[in-house]
Design an enzyme around this catalytic site. Structure first.
Site, PDB file in Angstrom:
ATOM      1  N   HIS A  15      43.400  20.346 -31.525  1.00 33.51           N
ATOM      2  CA  HIS A  15      42.309  19.575 -32.160  1.00 33.51           C
ATOM      3  C   HIS A  15      40.979  20.330 -31.989  1.00 33.51           C
ATOM      4  O   HIS A  15      40.388  20.299 -30.916  1.00 33.51           O
ATOM      5  CB  HIS A  15      42.202  18.181 -31.537  1.00 33.51           C
ATOM      6  CG  HIS A  15      41.232  17.291 -32.242  1.00 33.51           C
ATOM      7  ND1 HIS A  15      41.558  16.039 -32.698  1.00 33.51           N
ATOM      8  CD2 HIS A  15      39.931  17.468 -32.580  1.00 33.51           C
ATOM      9  CE1 HIS A  15      40.517  15.485 -33.278  1.00 33.51           C
ATOM     10  NE2 HIS A  15      39.502  16.339 -33.219  1.00 33.51           N
ATOM     11  N   HIS A  17      37.152  21.639 -33.993  1.00 35.55           N
ATOM     12  CA  HIS A  17      36.180  21.701 -35.092  1.00 35.55           C
ATOM     13  C   HIS A  17      35.534  23.084 -35.069  1.00 35.55           C
ATOM     14  O   HIS A  17      34.801  23.403 -34.124  1.00 35.55           O
ATOM     15  CB  HIS A  17      35.106  20.627 -34.929  1.00 35.55           C
ATOM     16  CG  HIS A  17      35.673  19.234 -34.932  1.00 35.55           C
ATOM     17  ND1 HIS A  17      35.786  18.476 -36.077  1.00 35.55           N
ATOM     18  CD2 HIS A  17      36.211  18.488 -33.932  1.00 35.55           C
ATOM     19  CE1 HIS A  17      36.350  17.311 -35.778  1.00 35.55           C
ATOM     20  NE2 HIS A  17      36.622  17.294 -34.487  1.00 35.55           N
ATOM     21  N   LYS A 101      44.710  14.404 -41.757  1.00 38.98           N
ATOM     22  CA  LYS A 101      43.842  13.726 -40.801  1.00 38.98           C
ATOM     23  C   LYS A 101      43.304  12.428 -41.375  1.00 38.98           C
ATOM     24  O   LYS A 101      42.734  12.408 -42.464  1.00 38.98           O
ATOM     25  CB  LYS A 101      42.681  14.672 -40.462  1.00 38.98           C
ATOM     26  CG  LYS A 101      41.702  14.120 -39.447  1.00 38.98           C
ATOM     27  CD  LYS A 101      42.338  14.013 -38.068  1.00 38.98           C
ATOM     28  CE  LYS A 101      41.515  13.132 -37.153  1.00 38.98           C
ATOM     29  NZ  LYS A 101      40.508  13.828 -36.386  1.00 38.98           N
ATOM     30  N   HIS A 138      42.077   9.561 -36.086  1.00 40.67           N
ATOM     31  CA  HIS A 138      40.901   9.191 -35.286  1.00 40.67           C
ATOM     32  C   HIS A 138      40.991   7.680 -35.099  1.00 40.67           C
ATOM     33  O   HIS A 138      40.701   6.926 -36.019  1.00 40.67           O
ATOM     34  CB  HIS A 138      39.593   9.589 -35.996  1.00 40.67           C
ATOM     35  CG  HIS A 138      38.387   9.220 -35.189  1.00 40.67           C
ATOM     36  ND1 HIS A 138      37.594  10.144 -34.561  1.00 40.67           N
ATOM     37  CD2 HIS A 138      37.860   8.006 -34.868  1.00 40.67           C
ATOM     38  CE1 HIS A 138      36.631   9.519 -33.891  1.00 40.67           C
ATOM     39  NE2 HIS A 138      36.765   8.217 -34.077  1.00 40.67           N
ATOM     40  N   HIS A 176      42.566  12.598 -29.433  1.00 42.98           N
ATOM     41  CA  HIS A 176      41.524  12.406 -28.404  1.00 42.98           C
ATOM     42  C   HIS A 176      41.492  10.985 -27.825  1.00 42.98           C
ATOM     43  O   HIS A 176      40.499  10.287 -27.927  1.00 42.98           O
ATOM     44  CB  HIS A 176      40.136  12.798 -28.928  1.00 42.98           C
ATOM     45  CG  HIS A 176      39.733  12.233 -30.268  1.00 42.98           C
ATOM     46  ND1 HIS A 176      39.860  10.912 -30.598  1.00 42.98           N
ATOM     47  CD2 HIS A 176      39.170  12.820 -31.349  1.00 42.98           C
ATOM     48  CE1 HIS A 176      39.401  10.731 -31.818  1.00 42.98           C
ATOM     49  NE2 HIS A 176      38.988  11.871 -32.303  1.00 42.98           N
ATOM     50  N   ASP A 249      39.047  18.914 -28.958  1.00 37.25           N
ATOM     51  CA  ASP A 249      38.033  18.271 -29.799  1.00 37.25           C
ATOM     52  C   ASP A 249      36.678  18.968 -29.645  1.00 37.25           C
ATOM     53  O   ASP A 249      35.633  18.330 -29.735  1.00 37.25           O
ATOM     54  CB  ASP A 249      37.912  16.771 -29.497  1.00 37.25           C
ATOM     55  CG  ASP A 249      37.191  16.011 -30.610  1.00 37.25           C
ATOM     56  OD1 ASP A 249      37.012  16.586 -31.701  1.00 37.25           O
ATOM     57  OD2 ASP A 249      36.803  14.857 -30.374  1.00 37.25           O
TER      58      ASP A 249
HETATM   59  N1  OTD Z   1      33.919  13.597 -32.197  1.00 37.82           N
HETATM   60  N2  OTD Z   1      32.108  14.857 -32.924  1.00 37.82           N
HETATM   61  C1  OTD Z   1      32.819  15.367 -33.955  1.00 37.82           C
HETATM   62  C2  OTD Z   1      34.121  15.025 -34.135  1.00 37.82           C
HETATM   63  C3  OTD Z   1      34.791  14.344 -33.044  1.00 37.82           C
HETATM   64  O1  OTD Z   1      35.934  12.331 -33.483  1.00 37.82           O
HETATM   65  C4  OTD Z   1      35.988  13.554 -33.444  1.00 37.82           C
HETATM   66  O2  OTD Z   1      37.015  14.184 -33.712  1.00 37.82           O
HETATM   67  C5  OTD Z   1      32.129  16.306 -34.837  1.00 37.82           C
HETATM   68  O3  OTD Z   1      30.963  16.608 -34.572  1.00 37.82           O
HETATM   69  O4  OTD Z   1      32.762  16.791 -35.799  1.00 37.82           O
HETATM   70  C6  OTD Z   1      32.641  13.947 -32.068  1.00 37.82           C
HETATM   71  O5  OTD Z   1      31.949  13.435 -31.184  1.00 37.82           O
HETATM   72 ZN    ZN Z   2      37.605  15.905 -33.451  1.00 37.82          ZN
HETATM   73 ZN    ZN Z   3      37.973  12.079 -34.081  1.00 36.40          ZN
END
Ligand code: OTD
Ligand code: ZN
Ligand code: ZN
Length: 345
Positions: A15, A17, A101, A138, A176, A249
Site C-alpha cells: 500500500h 502513494h 481500490k 479504505h 491500513h 500507506d
Molecule cells: N491516508 N493520506 C493519504 C491517503 C491515505 O487513506 C489513505 O490511504 C494521501 O495523502 O493520499 C492519508 O492520510
Molecule cells: Zn493509502
Molecule cells: Zn486509505
C-alpha cells in the site's frame, strides 16, 4: 562484538502513494530501494480509472525508479460510481491492474470521485469476484454524523459485513486497519479476507498526535486511535497469521501542506519503513515472524511468487533526517530527527 544482523526475503509494500510529477521523482526511490514490489494507490488528481491511465502511470514510475530496475510497481484501478466492469477485466487480463481500490467518496486525499453507493458497483464487484481480482478497501464511513474515531468500526458493520455476505468469494484487503474491531473482524473471516497494517499505526496512538501540542506530521487517515487499538494491531501483525501483511500507506505531502490551518492527512514513512517494522517486531519478541508479515503473507494472498532476493538489517542506530527533498517539495519524514535501532544494509 559484531552487531546483530537479520536476513529475510526481500519484502513488498502492499500500500503506497507515489504521487506524480516532481513528487514522484523525489519519493519513488525510497520505496524501490527496500521493496521488490509495491501496490500503487490510484488517488491521483484526476484518479487512475482506466487501463490506459494506469499503464502510462506505471511507465512514469518505472522511469522514476530506473536505478532499481528490479522494482515492480503493481497498479490499481480507482473505482468510481460509473466504472465499467469490462474496463477492469480488460486491465486485469492485460496485466496492468493487479487490484482495484474502493474509496468511499471523500474518505481521504483525492477521493472525491470515490464510490457513493455500494450496490451501484455490484456488477463490477461480481466481475472481480469471478476473475479473482482483489478489492482493496479504505474502510471508513464518511457520514458527517459519525465520529471520526468510530468511522472504521461503523464501516465494518454497515458496509464490509453486508458486502462479504453478498460476495462470499470476493478477495478483499481491508487496508491500513487501525482498530481492534478491524483486526478481530479480519481474523474471524475466511482466507479471502486479509488486511494491511502501517508502521505508524503500530507505533503511535492518538495521544502521540494530540498531547503536548498538535503534531500535524502524525495526522493521517484513518486517524490513529486509542492505545488498546494500537496494541491489538501489534498483536495481529506479529501473530504469524497469514491474514496480515505489510502496507506502509506512505503518503507524502510537502511541509507547507501539513503545517497549515487545514493540514493534509498523510505520513511519509517510506524512507525507513522496513527498519521501523523491524524495531516493532523486535520490541515484541517476534523477529522470527517479521519475514511472514513483510515478505511472505502478501504474495500468498495476491497469488504471486515471493521475491528471489534477500535483504539484511543490522542492529545499528541511525538518525532519521529532519527533512527530505527540496524547495516546495520538502517533506518531514515519519520520525524526523529520531533515532532508529536498525539499519537496512
Ligand atoms: N491516508 N493520506 C493519504 C491517503 C491515505 O487513506 C489513505 O490511504 C494521501 O495523502 O493520499 C492519508 O492520510
Ligand atoms: Zn493509502
Ligand atoms: Zn486509505
Amino acid at each position: 562484538m559484531t552487531a546483530q544482523t537479520i536476513t529475510i526475503t526481500q519484502p513488498d509494500d502492499w500500500h503506497v502513494h507515489l504521487r506524480d510529477g516532481d513528487m514522484l521523482n523525489q519519493v519513488a526511490e525510497y520505496t524501490a530501494r527496500q521493496f521488490g514490489r509495491a501496490i500503487i494507490m490510484p488517488n491521483l488528481a484526476p484518479p487512475v480509472t482506466t487501463t490506459a491511465l494506469a499503464s502510462a502511470y506505471r511507465d512514469r514510475i518505472l522511469a522514476a525508479t530506473s536505478d532499481y530496475p528490479d522494482f515492480q510497481p503493481l497498479m490499481t484501478a480507482y473505482l468510481t460510481d460509473s466504472i465499467a466492469p469490462e474496463e477492469l477485466v480488460k486491465g486485469h487480463e492485460q496485466g496492468v491492474f493487479t487490484a482495484a481500490k474502493l474509496y468511499p467518496a471523500n474518505a481521504t486525499t483525492n477521493s472525491s470521485f470515490g464510490v457513493s453507493d455500494m450496490k451501484g458497483i455490484y456488477p463490477v464487484l461480481e466481475a472481480m469476484q469471478e476473475i479473482g481480482m482483489p478489492l482493496l478497501v479504505h474502510g471508513e464511513v464518511v457520514d458527517s454524523e459519525i465520529d471520526i474515531f468510530d468511522r472504521e468500526a461503523v464501516f465494518i458493520e454497515t458496509i464490509m459485513a453486508p458486502l462479504l455476505k453478498d460476495m462470499p468469494e470476493l478477495k478483499v484487503v481491508f487496508e491500513h486497519i487501525t482498530t481492534k474491531d478491524a483486526a478481530d473482524f479480519v481474523a474471524s473471516q475466511g482466507d479471502n479476507i486479509a488486511a494491511t497494517i502501517t508502521a505508524h499505526h503500530l507505533q503511535i496512538n492518538r495521544n502521540d498526535m494530540l498531547v503536548g501540542g498538535i503534531k500535524p506530521h502524525l495526522y493521517c487517515l484513518p486517524v490513529a486511535k486509542r492505545e488498546l487499538h494500537r496494541l491489538a494491531l501489534r498483536k495481529a501483525a506479529t501473530s504469524g497469521s497469514k491474514k496480515f501483511f505489510l502496507g506502509t500507506d506512505t503518503a507524502p505531502h510537502a511541509i507547507g501542506a501539513k503545517e497549515s490551518a487545514c493540514g493534509c492527512a498523510g505520513i511519509f514513512s517510506a524512507p525507513h519503513a522496513i527498519e521501523v517494522y523491524t524495531q516493532v517486531f523486535e520490541e515484541d519478541g517476534a523477529l522470527d515472524q517479521l519475514e511472514k508479515f513483510a515478505s511472505l503473507n502478501g504474495p500468498a494472498f495476491y497469488d504471486l511468487p515471493v521475491n528471489q532476493k534477500q535483504i539484511s538489517l543490522v542492529k545499528e542506530s541511525q538518525q532519521v533526517p529532519a527533512t527530505i527533498g527540496e524547495g516546495d517539495l520538502t517533506i518531514s519524514p515519519y520520525q524526523a530527527g529520531e533515532i532508529l535501532a536498525w539499519r537496512l544494509v
